[in-house]
Each structure stands twice: as structure tokens, then as C-alpha cells.
Write an enzyme that holds these catalytic residues in place. Structure first.
Site, PDB file in Angstrom:
ATOM      1  N   LYS A  42       0.946  -1.276  -0.114  1.00 29.38           N
ATOM      2  CA  LYS A  42       0.038  -0.021   0.198  1.00 29.38           C
ATOM      3  C   LYS A  42       0.968   1.186   0.123  1.00 29.38           C
ATOM      4  O   LYS A  42       0.670   2.254  -0.689  1.00 29.38           O
ATOM      5  CB  LYS A  42      -0.845  -0.015   1.241  1.00 29.38           C
ATOM      6  CG  LYS A  42      -1.876   1.312   1.163  1.00 29.38           C
ATOM      7  CD  LYS A  42      -2.785   1.074   2.184  1.00 29.38           C
ATOM      8  CE  LYS A  42      -3.985   2.140   2.269  1.00 29.38           C
ATOM      9  NZ  LYS A  42      -4.997   2.026   3.006  1.00 29.38           N
ATOM     10  N   GLU A  60       9.712  -5.769   4.363  1.00 34.21           N
ATOM     11  CA  GLU A  60       9.909  -7.057   4.003  1.00 34.21           C
ATOM     12  C   GLU A  60       9.705  -7.106   2.412  1.00 34.21           C
ATOM     13  O   GLU A  60      10.226  -7.981   1.778  1.00 34.21           O
ATOM     14  CB  GLU A  60       8.985  -8.084   4.883  1.00 34.21           C
ATOM     15  CG  GLU A  60       8.868  -8.251   6.306  1.00 34.21           C
ATOM     16  CD  GLU A  60       8.204  -7.108   7.073  1.00 34.21           C
ATOM     17  OE1 GLU A  60       7.830  -7.228   8.045  1.00 34.21           O
ATOM     18  OE2 GLU A  60       7.779  -5.970   6.637  1.00 34.21           O
ATOM     19  N   GLY A 100      -5.331  -2.718   3.991  1.00 34.27           N
ATOM     20  CA  GLY A 100      -4.780  -3.889   3.460  1.00 34.27           C
ATOM     21  C   GLY A 100      -5.445  -5.084   3.550  1.00 34.27           C
ATOM     22  O   GLY A 100      -5.481  -5.985   2.590  1.00 34.27           O
ATOM     23  N   ARG A 101      -6.075  -5.451   4.649  1.00 32.90           N
ATOM     24  CA  ARG A 101      -6.726  -6.765   4.882  1.00 32.90           C
ATOM     25  C   ARG A 101      -7.929  -6.876   4.222  1.00 32.90           C
ATOM     26  O   ARG A 101      -8.633  -7.831   4.152  1.00 32.90           O
ATOM     27  CB  ARG A 101      -6.748  -7.284   6.392  1.00 32.90           C
ATOM     28  CG  ARG A 101      -7.540  -6.387   7.394  1.00 32.90           C
ATOM     29  CD  ARG A 101      -7.477  -6.650   8.755  1.00 32.90           C
ATOM     30  NE  ARG A 101      -7.908  -5.479   9.482  1.00 32.90           N
ATOM     31  CZ  ARG A 101      -7.440  -4.439   9.998  1.00 32.90           C
ATOM     32  NH1 ARG A 101      -6.191  -4.127   9.451  1.00 32.90           N
ATOM     33  NH2 ARG A 101      -8.004  -3.552  10.707  1.00 32.90           N
ATOM     34  N   GLU A 150      -6.678  -8.728  13.587  1.00 34.56           N
ATOM     35  CA  GLU A 150      -5.935  -7.565  13.268  1.00 34.56           C
ATOM     36  C   GLU A 150      -7.195  -6.503  13.506  1.00 34.56           C
ATOM     37  O   GLU A 150      -6.961  -5.478  13.781  1.00 34.56           O
ATOM     38  CB  GLU A 150      -5.185  -7.557  12.038  1.00 34.56           C
ATOM     39  CG  GLU A 150      -4.556  -6.185  11.905  1.00 34.56           C
ATOM     40  CD  GLU A 150      -3.429  -6.399  10.827  1.00 34.56           C
ATOM     41  OE1 GLU A 150      -2.335  -6.733  10.974  1.00 34.56           O
ATOM     42  OE2 GLU A 150      -3.993  -6.149   9.670  1.00 34.56           O
ATOM     43  N   HIS A 196      -7.543 -35.672  13.859  1.00 34.67           N
ATOM     44  CA  HIS A 196      -6.814 -36.499  14.392  1.00 34.67           C
ATOM     45  C   HIS A 196      -5.722 -35.790  15.208  1.00 34.67           C
ATOM     46  O   HIS A 196      -4.828 -36.485  15.333  1.00 34.67           O
ATOM     47  CB  HIS A 196      -6.229 -37.632  13.167  1.00 34.67           C
ATOM     48  CG  HIS A 196      -7.066 -38.484  12.579  1.00 34.67           C
ATOM     49  ND1 HIS A 196      -7.237 -39.669  12.973  1.00 34.67           N
ATOM     50  CD2 HIS A 196      -8.060 -38.232  11.610  1.00 34.67           C
ATOM     51  CE1 HIS A 196      -8.441 -40.381  12.433  1.00 34.67           C
ATOM     52  NE2 HIS A 196      -8.625 -39.366  11.510  1.00 34.67           N
ATOM     53  N   LYS A 239       7.652  -3.768  14.882  1.00 33.74           N
ATOM     54  CA  LYS A 239       8.288  -3.478  13.652  1.00 33.74           C
ATOM     55  C   LYS A 239       9.238  -2.131  13.786  1.00 33.74           C
ATOM     56  O   LYS A 239      10.390  -2.276  13.194  1.00 33.74           O
ATOM     57  CB  LYS A 239       7.227  -2.890  12.291  1.00 33.74           C
ATOM     58  CG  LYS A 239       6.441  -4.049  11.974  1.00 33.74           C
ATOM     59  CD  LYS A 239       5.233  -3.811  11.370  1.00 33.74           C
ATOM     60  CE  LYS A 239       5.404  -2.914  10.118  1.00 33.74           C
ATOM     61  NZ  LYS A 239       4.146  -2.587   9.188  1.00 33.74           N
TER      62      LYS A 239
END
Length: 506
Positions: free
Chosen positions: A191, A197, A250-251, A336, A367, A477
Site C-alpha cells: 500500500k 519485508e 490492507g486486509r 487484526e 486426528h 516493527k
């Protein structure tokens, strides 16, 4: 106001909830709490009958919704008003799907047309032979595309897409090994176009292209960003920058140009179907009264468990291999968005916020973790997601066993089983909801994602929090950047020792 709300929440907490078996003694239980929606991609059943929702609880929750102005907040969301008050902006992901303020819808359509033009140019070979795309992003810029690609493009993709998010170079190396630099494009999704990263991985991708004999590596890059000037400054040609609005978080950004890899893999018609599936849920959420609204009902059930029955987690199990990444996607969306400790007006939240969202894939999870769900001391509401039509051509017995297990788990959690041997006794009265999709396609996946977005929004409004900021991710961060820059004095002895042991002492 705060006192009145506190009293209403107290009323919810004081309700004596019947057992699930007692609730099913009411004749219209199933017709009331299970609803089929005919959506663009096919039928989806939303079955909340095996939850502890019932009339007394709903009456209180409707009053809380009124006190928190849910209907008005819903209008503000769709009309593009400044509902994200802490960041001073709207939250206009629904406009990307064609449901929102007219001006924002027009802008979104224009940006989609720009993306469509580039997608079709690539498919027609105007950028040379393109067999692969490495999509680089993190958080919402990667989780959404990864989910959609894995669910919809396992076979027959027009371009093979590899989504890379982790700064760990092993992730990027794996994508490099699967691709040929001569026939690979790089999508950089950020964005701000400053995410550490993402930009570090992007620089390594440029180096890989160059070392692979590509004369103009920046010419192989598509930028997906709300900061187009920064992308151009970084080196991307402006004809290959696909912007999206600053008001798209963003999400929630998969509906914007962040969905470029989905359109490239499926074709733009597939991406358009994805948008329409989301828009159908938008219209249902916007136009349906609260008492009949599947989105609101799901959020109401979530609040019953977190606020009245003390549940700290919610589990999601997808009984379809193609939805393997859905629990991961929902973790970010819900935790978030609603993992907050203050209200939208800055006061400390005086009750639980979001539960911990976790899950897996059936039948694998049976399981591994279902022992705790059936016989553990924690009450954990469960969501099951299943698809009526299989995604393979093998013997139908595979799918029959899969769906039988899914439905059996919900029945067993509710009914339990008595035994003279305590180790073999199942207490039952354990809740679950089931979403059954007729067919998994672009439109139904869009509907599922939009359903969960709005479910998260309703819970946030009911609790009085802002689901559209995420300041909690910033502190770690910032400290990491200080360490990278050689600063950050005054760490605790444990952190200083770890940095020294790793050879990155400050």
C-alpha cells in the site's frame, strides 16, 4: 450511555442459556437459524442452529445494536463516510465490489478497467511470453491472493502464480526455483511501497531477474499500491503501476488491484465473478433486517460466546483442501481488526474483544485437535465450512467420507454421549455453525470472504471499537528497524543476549 450499555451487556451475561438439545425442542429451530442464500455462484447454506443463539439473547443483542447505532454505522460504511476515525478515513472495500458511494464506485471501476487492460495485454503476449508471476507482499497484500489462488487456480491457471510474503529468503528462493526469469513477471504489492519485508524481497527479485539475463528487470515489475509515485520513483514504469484507493485497508484489499494475480491466473472474467459474489453479500447485509441477516446472526453468536459464555477462542475448520488457507486468512481479518483494547473514542475496553481465531483442515484436524474440542475443559465454538461438489475427479467415496465426517463432528459436539467410563464420556452441548457451499468458484469464494468481513464489522460496532486500524503491529516493527540500523539501546538482558548470540548485536 456507557452505563446503559454496561447494563445491557449485564443482561446478556445473566441469561441462563438452554442446552442445545433443549433449544432443538422448539419446532421452528432449524427454519429460524438455518438459511439458504441464492448467490451468483450458487447456493450457500448458513446454518447457525447448533449454536446457543435463541430469542431471549437476540432481543438483548438487538438492543445493544441499537445503542451502538449499528444500522447508522452500516450506512456510514457503505456511503464512504469517515468510519475509520483514528486514521481519519473511510473504509471503502465494498466500493471495489460496486456497492458504495457513487464516486468511489466509479473510481474503483476505472482502476479495475486499468487492471483488466494490463491483464489482457499479458494474456495476449504483448509483454512477451509470460508463464509465471511471483507476487511479493505481506499481510493482506499476500494472504488474500494466496487464498484465492490456492482455492481457484490449482489447475488450468493462465499464468502460474507464486505468492511470497516471508522475509526469510527460503520462501523467495523456492519461488525462484519454480520459475524461469525469462518468462516471469514480478508483482510488488504494498500500500505504501515502503514495507520493509516486501521491498527487501522485491530488491532480491530484481537481482534474480538481472542475474538470469533479463536486460530490463524493472520492466518485468507490476506495482500494486496506493502510493503510485513511490512505485515510479523505485523504478516501475507508470504504465505498469496499478493503484488503489487510500481508503482500502490492507486486509480488505483483495478486491482492488491487489487482486491482480487472481485476475492474471483466472482471467479477468473470473475476477469479476469474485467481485460480484462479494457484492451479493454486501446487498444482503445492507438491505436485510437485523433479525433475518445471516451476517448479523453470525456476529451475534460470536458475541454470545465471547461476552456471555467466556469463550476466548473460535475454531474454523474447512472440509475442503482448496480452502486450506481460509483459517489463516480469517486469523488476520478478525484478530487484526478486532484485537483491540480501546474503544473507537479512546476509552479502555471494559470487556473481551476478539477471540483467538484458529483452525485447520478436515479430516486432518480430527486426528490432531478434536480431542480437546470434544472432551477438553474449554468451551470452543466451531465453524465448519464444506462444499457440496468435490474439487476432484476421483471416486465419489472420497467426498462422501469427507462430508460425512464434517456433519458427524457437528452432531457429535452437540449431542455428546454418556458412558459409565468417564474417559469415554462426551459432555456434548458444544456449539458449531456450518456453512455449506454448493460449488466452490470465484463468486462463492467472494461471498464467503465478504460475509466474514461484515461479520467482523458487526462485532466491532457492537463492542464500540474501530476494526479498520492496526496500530498494534507497529511497535515491534519500529524496534526491529532500530536494531537493523544499529540502534535501540536499553533492551532487557534477555533481548540483548539473544541479539549477541545471533551475531546481530546493536
Amino acid at each position: 450511555m456507557a452505563e446503559a450499555l454496561s447494563k445491557l451487556w449485564g443482561e446478556l451475561e445473566s441469561i441462563e442459556f438452554p442446552t442445545l438439545s433443549e433449544l432443538f425442542a422448539v419446532p421452528d429451530r432449524l427454519s429460524r437459524y438455518a438459511r439458504d442464500l441464492e448467490l451468483p455462484g450458487g447456493l450457500i447454506r448458513f446454518d447457525w442452529a447448533k449454536t446457543h443463539l435463541f430469542a431471549d439473547a437476540e432481543r438483548v443483542l438487538v438492543r445493544i445494536a441499537a445503542a451502538q447505532n449499528l444500522v447508522e454505522k452500516r450506512r456510514q460504511l457503505f456511503e464512504g463516510e469517515t468510519i475509520n476515525n483514528t486514521e481519519g478515513r473511510a473504509a471503502e472495500h465494498t466500493a471495489q465490489r460496486g456497492v458504495g458511494s457513487p464516486a468511489s464506485v466509479v473510481e474503483a471501476e476505472a482502476l479495475h478497467e486499468r487492471m483488466q487492460g494490463l491483464v489482457e495485454a499479458i494474456h495476449e503476449g504483448l509483454l512477451g511470453e509470460v508463464k509465471s508471476l511471483i507476487h511479493i507482499g505481506i499481510g493482506g497484500s499476500a494472504l488474500g491472493p494466496a487464498l484465492a489462488i490456492d482455492a481457484l487456480a490449482r489447475e488450468g491457471a493462465k499464468v502460474a502464480v507464486h505468492v511470497v510474503s516471508n522475509i526469510d529468503g527460503c520462501a523467495l528462493e523456492a519461488a525462484f526455483k519454480a520459475c524461469d526469469p525469462a518468462t516471469t513477471l514480478i508483482a510488488v504489492a504494498s500500500k505504501t511501497f515502503t514495507t520493509t519485508e516486501t521491498m527487501t524481497n522485491a530488491a532480491s527479485a530484481i537481482e534474480w531477474l538481472s542475474e538470469g539475463g533479463v536486460d530490463d528487470p524493472y520492466g518485468r515489475v507490476i506495482a500494486l499500491t496506493a502510493s503510485p509515485d513511490k512505485a515510479v520513483e523505485w523504478g516501475v514504469d507508470d504504465t505498469r503501476v496499478l493503484p488503489f484507493a487510500e481508503s482500502v485497508g490492507g486486509r480488505y484489499s483483495l478486491w482492488s488491484s491487489i487482486g491482480f494475480p487472481v485476475a492474471l491466473a483466472l482471467g479477468f472474467d473470473g475476477f469479476a465473478a469474485f467481485l460480484e459474489g462479494g457484492a451479493a453479500i454486501d446487498r444482503h447485509f445492507l438491505e436485510t433486517p437485523l433479525e433475518e441477516n445471516v451476517v448479523v446472526r453470525a456476529a451475534f453468536a460470536d458475541l454470545v460466546y465471547t461476552q456471555a459464555l467466556g469463550c476466548q477462542t473460535r475454531a474454523v475448520f474447512a472440509y475442503d483442501e482448496r480452502l486450506t488457507l481460509l483459517p489463516d486468512y480469517l486469523q488476520q481479518l478478525e484478530m487484526e481488526s478486532n484485537g483491540k483494547r480501546v474503544t473507537a473514542d479512546g476509552h479502555l475496553l471494559d470487556r473481551p474483544s476478539a477471540p483467538v481465531t484458529w483452525g485447520g483442515v478436515g479430516t486432518d484436524a480430527q486426528h490432531a485437535v478434536f480431542q480437546l474440542l470434544h472432551q477438553g475443559t474449554h468451551l470452543i465454538p466451531v465453524d465448519f465450512l464444506a462444499v457440496k461438489m468435490p474439487g476432484h475427479d476421483l471416486d465419489p467415496i472420497h467426498h462422501k467420507i469427507l462430508l460425512s465426517n464434517c456433519f458427524a463432528q457437528g452432531a457429535a459436539l452437540m449431542a455428546g454421549k454418556a458412558s459409565d467410563d468417564p474417559a469415554r464420556a462426551y459432555p456434548g452441548n458444544r456449539p458449531s455453525a456450518t456453512i455449506l457451499v454448493d460449488e466452490l468458484n470465484a463468486a462463492t469464494l467472494g461471498s464467503l470472504i465478504a460475509f466474514h468481513e461484515h461479520r467482523t464489522f458487526v462485532s466491532a460496532v457492537m463492542l464500540g471499537i474501530n476494526p479498520f486500524d492496526q496500530f498494534g503491529v507497529e511497535l515491534g516493527k519500529a524496534i526491529a528497524k532500530q536494531i537493523d540500523a544499529g540502534g535501540g539501546d536499553g533492551f532487557d538482558p534477555s533481548t540483548e543476549a539473544l541479539l549477541a548470540a545471533a551475531g546481530i548485536g546493536v
